[in-house]
Design a protein around this motif. Structure first.
Motif, PDB file in Angstrom:
ATOM      1  N   GLU A 108     106.500  69.794 -95.273  1.00 40.19           N
ATOM      2  CA  GLU A 108     107.295  71.022 -95.430  1.00 40.19           C
ATOM      3  C   GLU A 108     107.026  71.671 -96.784  1.00 40.19           C
ATOM      4  OE1 GLU A 108     108.908  72.701 -93.178  1.00 40.19           O
ATOM      5  OE2 GLU A 108     108.562  71.156 -91.667  1.00 40.19           O
ATOM      6  N   TRP A 109     106.854  70.847 -97.821  1.00 44.47           N
ATOM      7  CA  TRP A 109     106.519  71.355 -99.156  1.00 44.47           C
ATOM      8  C   TRP A 109     105.195  72.130 -99.090  1.00 44.47           C
ATOM      9  CZ3 TRP A 109     108.664  71.500-104.006  1.00 44.47           C
ATOM     10  CH2 TRP A 109     107.799  71.785-105.069  1.00 44.47           C
ATOM     11  N   GLU A 110     104.210  71.546 -98.422  1.00 39.59           N
ATOM     12  CA  GLU A 110     102.896  72.189 -98.301  1.00 39.59           C
ATOM     13  C   GLU A 110     103.027  73.550 -97.616  1.00 39.59           C
ATOM     14  OE1 GLU A 110      99.878  71.306 -99.463  1.00 39.59           O
ATOM     15  OE2 GLU A 110     100.723  69.537-100.438  1.00 39.59           O
ATOM     16  N   LYS A 111     103.838  73.641 -96.576  1.00 42.43           N
ATOM     17  CA  LYS A 111     104.045  74.924 -95.895  1.00 42.43           C
ATOM     18  C   LYS A 111     104.696  75.938 -96.834  1.00 42.43           C
ATOM     19  CE  LYS A 111     104.835  72.794 -91.392  1.00 42.43           C
ATOM     20  NZ  LYS A 111     105.890  72.499 -90.402  1.00 42.43           N
ATOM     21  N   ALA A 112     105.714  75.495 -97.568  1.00 38.30           N
ATOM     22  CA  ALA A 112     106.452  76.394 -98.448  1.00 38.30           C
ATOM     23  C   ALA A 112     105.578  76.909 -99.586  1.00 38.30           C
ATOM     24  CB  ALA A 112     107.684  75.689 -99.016  1.00 38.30           C
ATOM     25  N   MET A 113     104.673  76.075-100.085  1.00 35.07           N
ATOM     26  CA  MET A 113     103.852  76.431-101.245  1.00 35.07           C
ATOM     27  C   MET A 113     102.434  76.842-100.858  1.00 35.07           C
ATOM     28  SD  MET A 113     105.820  76.155-103.796  1.00 35.07           S
ATOM     29  CE  MET A 113     107.478  75.550-104.028  1.00 35.07           C
ATOM     30  N   ALA A 114     102.200  77.110 -99.588  1.00 30.66           N
ATOM     31  CA  ALA A 114     100.846  77.372 -99.094  1.00 30.66           C
ATOM     32  C   ALA A 114     100.166  78.564 -99.764  1.00 30.66           C
ATOM     33  CB  ALA A 114     100.874  77.579 -97.582  1.00 30.66           C
ATOM     34  N   ASN A 115     100.921  79.577-100.141  1.00 26.89           N
ATOM     35  CA  ASN A 115     100.315  80.807-100.662  1.00 26.89           C
ATOM     36  C   ASN A 115     100.433  80.982-102.167  1.00 26.89           C
ATOM     37  OD1 ASN A 115      99.521  81.660 -98.056  1.00 26.89           O
ATOM     38  ND2 ASN A 115     101.629  82.295 -97.664  1.00 26.89           N
ATOM     39  N   VAL A 116     100.845  79.929-102.875  1.00 31.92           N
ATOM     40  CA  VAL A 116     100.963  79.996-104.339  1.00 31.92           C
ATOM     41  C   VAL A 116     100.374  78.733-104.950  1.00 31.92           C
ATOM     42  CG1 VAL A 116     103.035  81.441-104.277  1.00 31.92           C
ATOM     43  CG2 VAL A 116     103.281  78.961-104.385  1.00 31.92           C
ATOM     44  N   GLU A 117     100.050  78.828-106.236  1.00 32.33           N
ATOM     45  CA  GLU A 117      99.689  77.620-106.958  1.00 32.33           C
ATOM     46  C   GLU A 117     100.984  76.816-107.114  1.00 32.33           C
ATOM     47  OE1 GLU A 117      96.763  76.364-107.994  1.00 32.33           O
ATOM     48  OE2 GLU A 117      95.830  78.030-106.922  1.00 32.33           O
ATOM     49  N   PRO A 118     101.011  75.581-106.665  1.00 30.71           N
ATOM     50  CA  PRO A 118     102.275  74.842-106.699  1.00 30.71           C
ATOM     51  C   PRO A 118     102.709  74.512-108.123  1.00 30.71           C
ATOM     52  CG  PRO A 118     100.480  73.413-106.021  1.00 30.71           C
ATOM     53  CD  PRO A 118      99.914  74.795-106.117  1.00 30.71           C
ATOM     54  N   PRO A 119     104.011  74.360-108.308  1.00 27.71           N
ATOM     55  CA  PRO A 119     104.519  73.989-109.631  1.00 27.71           C
ATOM     56  C   PRO A 119     104.250  72.513-109.912  1.00 27.71           C
ATOM     57  CG  PRO A 119     106.303  74.001-108.050  1.00 27.71           C
ATOM     58  CD  PRO A 119     105.082  74.505-107.319  1.00 27.71           C
ATOM     59  N   ALA A 120     104.476  72.131-111.166  1.00 27.96           N
ATOM     60  CA  ALA A 120     104.504  70.709-111.489  1.00 27.96           C
ATOM     61  C   ALA A 120     105.635  70.090-110.679  1.00 27.96           C
ATOM     62  CB  ALA A 120     104.737  70.520-112.984  1.00 27.96           C
ATOM     63  N   ARG A 121     105.475  68.814-110.303  1.00 25.86           N
ATOM     64  CA  ARG A 121     106.477  68.191-109.442  1.00 25.86           C
ATOM     65  C   ARG A 121     106.563  66.706-109.742  1.00 25.86           C
ATOM     66  NH1 ARG A 121     105.678  67.703-102.954  1.00 25.86           N
ATOM     67  NH2 ARG A 121     104.483  65.901-103.583  1.00 25.86           N
ATOM     68  N   THR A 122     107.765  66.207-109.708  1.00 29.21           N
ATOM     69  CA  THR A 122     108.024  64.775-109.796  1.00 29.21           C
ATOM     70  C   THR A 122     108.789  64.382-108.544  1.00 29.21           C
ATOM     71  OG1 THR A 122     108.148  64.836-112.209  1.00 29.21           O
ATOM     72  CG2 THR A 122     109.205  62.985-111.123  1.00 29.21           C
ATOM     73  N   SER A 123     108.458  63.230-107.993  1.00 24.73           N
ATOM     74  CA  SER A 123     109.181  62.727-106.822  1.00 24.73           C
ATOM     75  C   SER A 123     109.811  61.394-107.180  1.00 24.73           C
ATOM     76  CB  SER A 123     108.228  62.550-105.640  1.00 24.73           C
ATOM     77  OG  SER A 123     107.655  63.792-105.314  1.00 24.73           O
ATOM     78  N   VAL A 124     111.079  61.240-106.835  1.00 26.99           N
ATOM     79  CA  VAL A 124     111.853  60.073-107.239  1.00 26.99           C
ATOM     80  C   VAL A 124     112.536  59.478-106.018  1.00 26.99           C
ATOM     81  CG1 VAL A 124     113.720  59.271-108.739  1.00 26.99           C
ATOM     82  CG2 VAL A 124     112.312  61.210-109.463  1.00 26.99           C
ATOM     83  N   GLY A 125     112.425  58.180-105.864  1.00 26.13           N
ATOM     84  CA  GLY A 125     113.165  57.486-104.817  1.00 26.13           C
ATOM     85  C   GLY A 125     114.534  57.092-105.332  1.00 26.13           C
ATOM     86  N   VAL A 126     115.555  57.369-104.561  1.00 27.22           N
ATOM     87  CA  VAL A 126     116.926  57.048-104.956  1.00 27.22           C
ATOM     88  C   VAL A 126     117.616  56.310-103.810  1.00 27.22           C
ATOM     89  CG1 VAL A 126     117.130  59.005-106.534  1.00 27.22           C
ATOM     90  CG2 VAL A 126     117.827  59.284-104.160  1.00 27.22           C
ATOM     91  N   GLN A 127     118.682  55.620-104.157  1.00 30.90           N
ATOM     92  CA  GLN A 127     119.400  54.850-103.146  1.00 30.90           C
ATOM     93  C   GLN A 127     120.206  55.736-102.207  1.00 30.90           C
ATOM     94  OE1 GLN A 127     121.797  51.759-104.777  1.00 30.90           O
ATOM     95  NE2 GLN A 127     122.345  50.924-102.810  1.00 30.90           N
ATOM     96  N   GLN A 128     120.823  56.793-102.777  1.00 38.71           N
ATOM     97  CA  GLN A 128     121.690  57.641-101.958  1.00 38.71           C
ATOM     98  C   GLN A 128     121.764  59.024-102.584  1.00 38.71           C
ATOM     99  OE1 GLN A 128     125.625  56.028-101.532  1.00 38.71           O
ATOM    100  NE2 GLN A 128     126.035  57.199 -99.685  1.00 38.71           N
ATOM    101  N   LEU A 129     121.970  60.037-101.733  1.00 32.07           N
ATOM    102  CA  LEU A 129     122.113  61.419-102.182  1.00 32.07           C
ATOM    103  C   LEU A 129     123.455  61.971-101.704  1.00 32.07           C
ATOM    104  CD1 LEU A 129     118.496  62.644-101.403  1.00 32.07           C
ATOM    105  CD2 LEU A 129     119.544  62.440-103.671  1.00 32.07           C
ATOM    106  N   PRO A 130     123.929  63.054-102.343  1.00 33.45           N
ATOM    107  CA  PRO A 130     125.197  63.649-101.930  1.00 33.45           C
ATOM    108  C   PRO A 130     125.179  64.055-100.462  1.00 33.45           C
ATOM    109  CG  PRO A 130     124.428  64.623-103.984  1.00 33.45           C
ATOM    110  CD  PRO A 130     123.321  63.753-103.474  1.00 33.45           C
TER     111      PRO A 130
END
Length: 142
Positions: A106-128
């Motif tokens: 989904e990220w690739e689709k959203a950013m398909a027409n722009v140079e993507p930003p810097a990005r960090t991905s983090v695994g977490v135990q739980q989200l709101p």
């Protein structure tokens, strides 16, 4: 470059910070600001895949939640007259990295027409709200 439409302000250490009120994002359920503008950047609080009309998470897991986050972000960008290429950083939180391929698709689709930003991905135990994905963004506009 587009400037932020600002609504209220309060002091910050080196100058001013402005709280941006927006109708493009679901209203916060807790005490925080959705978007804070300071020093030429807009800091967008972590977005989960809430559907604005219902206030509920997009159904179907991490992929649809990520798509909804993208839709909500694009609505904010349009409202503020900003664009995807002004996003300079994103931090992605996943509650299960087994979901990461669908998040990334989904990220690739959203950013398909722009140079993507810097990005960090983090695994977490739980989200709101039991979300599977949350993404925060930084937008440069000056």
């Amino acid at each position: 470059t587009a400037r932020a439409r600002r609504s209220s302000s309060s002091s910050c250490a080196d100058g001013m910070r402005q709280i941006l009120n927006t109708n493009a994002l679901p209203q916060p359920r807790f005490r925080y600001s959705s978007v804070v503008v300071a020093h030429g950047f807009a800091f967008v609080s972590g977005l989960v895949g809430l559907v604005p009309s219902s206030g509920r998470l997009a159904e179907g897991g991490a992929g649809p939640e990520t798509r909804q986050i993208s839709d909500n972000l694009k609505a904010l960008l349009a409202e503020q007259h900003w664009s995807l290429d002004q996003i300079v950083f994103a931090r992605v939180f996943c509650s299960d990295f087994a979901d990461f391929p669908s998040v990334n698709a989904e990220w690739e689709k959203a950013m398909a027409n722009v140079e993507p930003p810097a990005r960090t991905s983090v695994g977490v135990q739980q989200l709101p709200l039991q979300a599977r994905v949350e993404i925060e963004f930084q937008v440069a506009f000056e």
